[in-house]
Scaffold this active site. Sequence first.
Site, PDB file in Angstrom:
ATOM      1  N   GLU A   1      10.291  -5.183  -2.615  1.00 14.22           N
ATOM      2  CA  GLU A   1       8.958  -4.588  -2.739  1.00 14.22           C
ATOM      3  C   GLU A   1       9.081  -3.177  -3.305  1.00 14.22           C
ATOM      4  OE1 GLU A   1       6.149  -6.045  -2.221  1.00 14.22           O
ATOM      5  OE2 GLU A   1       6.794  -7.888  -1.223  1.00 14.22           O
TER       6      GLU A   1
ATOM      7  N   ARG B   1      -4.148  -1.490 -12.255  1.00 16.18           N
ATOM      8  CA  ARG B   1      -4.342  -2.749 -12.975  1.00 16.18           C
ATOM      9  C   ARG B   1      -5.783  -3.237 -12.865  1.00 16.18           C
ATOM     10  NH1 ARG B   1      -1.118  -7.319  -9.337  1.00 16.18           N
ATOM     11  NH2 ARG B   1      -2.584  -7.406  -7.596  1.00 16.18           N
TER      12      ARG B   1
ATOM     13  N   LYS C   1       5.789 -11.513 -12.522  1.00 11.50           N
ATOM     14  CA  LYS C   1       4.575 -11.498 -13.345  1.00 11.50           C
ATOM     15  C   LYS C   1       4.920 -11.386 -14.825  1.00 11.50           C
ATOM     16  CE  LYS C   1       1.955  -9.178  -9.667  1.00 11.50           C
ATOM     17  NZ  LYS C   1       3.114  -9.055  -8.751  1.00 11.50           N
TER      18      LYS C   1
END
Length: 330
Positions: free
Chosen positions: A107, A173, A227
């Site tokens: 993370e 984003r 992603k």
Amino acid sequence: MPNQMEMVNNTCMVNIISIKNLLTQTDPVTQTDPDTILLIWMWPFGQKFDLGICSSQFNIHGCHLTDNRDWFKSAHGVLFHHRDIREDDMPTLQRPLFQKWIWMNMESPSNSPLHSTVKNLFNLTTTYRQDSDIMIPYGRISEKTGGSTTYEIPHKSKLVCWIVSNWNSNYKRSQYYENLKQHISIETFGCSFSRPVKDEDYSDLVSSCKFYLSFENSIHKDYITEKLYNPLKLGTVPVVLGPTRKNYEELIPGNAFIHVDDFSSPKELAEHLKLLDQNESLYRQYFTWREHFVSSTTSFGLEHACWACDHIRRYKNYRVVNDLSSWYWG
């Protein structure tokens, strides 16, 4: 009275004083060397994996993975997953002098709770960061076996796609998407848009899009996730929002993706995507790298364990991560 984490810290400091200058890197390992034992103290996010496939999956030999805590005194290394660390679930036995503790985290700092007691606790790190001891990225670009071949782009029925299940209006984003959709049509999926995607439908969906918004939820050096690598693998051009283009190009070819920072505004990016949609030859230039390379994603947890075990098998020198919090969150 010190808590368990403090006692572990004190034990670690005793170890440093005792052996800091005694251990040096050994000669390369041989097939006759005994197995190196790596104890997985907790399963990352509770996700179990096959403990016996390091050799077949990664050609790593001489490593024995276990989750049996009874092996603590014999283990050469112990793997701790950051998000699962609890003060009431750390080892209570005295730490063997030869044993290395490995800190695992995939993370970003923004999504990792800071434990104040991790200083001087770990010997090695395994994360997505390039300056980790054992760097495990979210994916890889590797050379094709058997030489170069022509790549056939999958059939496209959609222009721009985005799958999101974690919506936060404060994320960069989210703000960029709100501006971009004013200038180009974006097909959105995921729980955030009440259009969940089943695992068995994911590949067909992404490969049907000309462009995919590979927008990271937080911006940090080297934090480049699946992603990006999933669209690359599935034959879709990723439009990335994350660290700098330079950082991306340390890991993937520069002509494999489009970076939002290359454009002065979301409107300018939208115009570029529309141009590529109308010009097949320009669009195909984003796939020239596929003639020589392929994209793959990481086996979460498994690769960290296998490569961490291989690392401590090969390198016997002692070290300690003196200030993990400054290195990772600083």
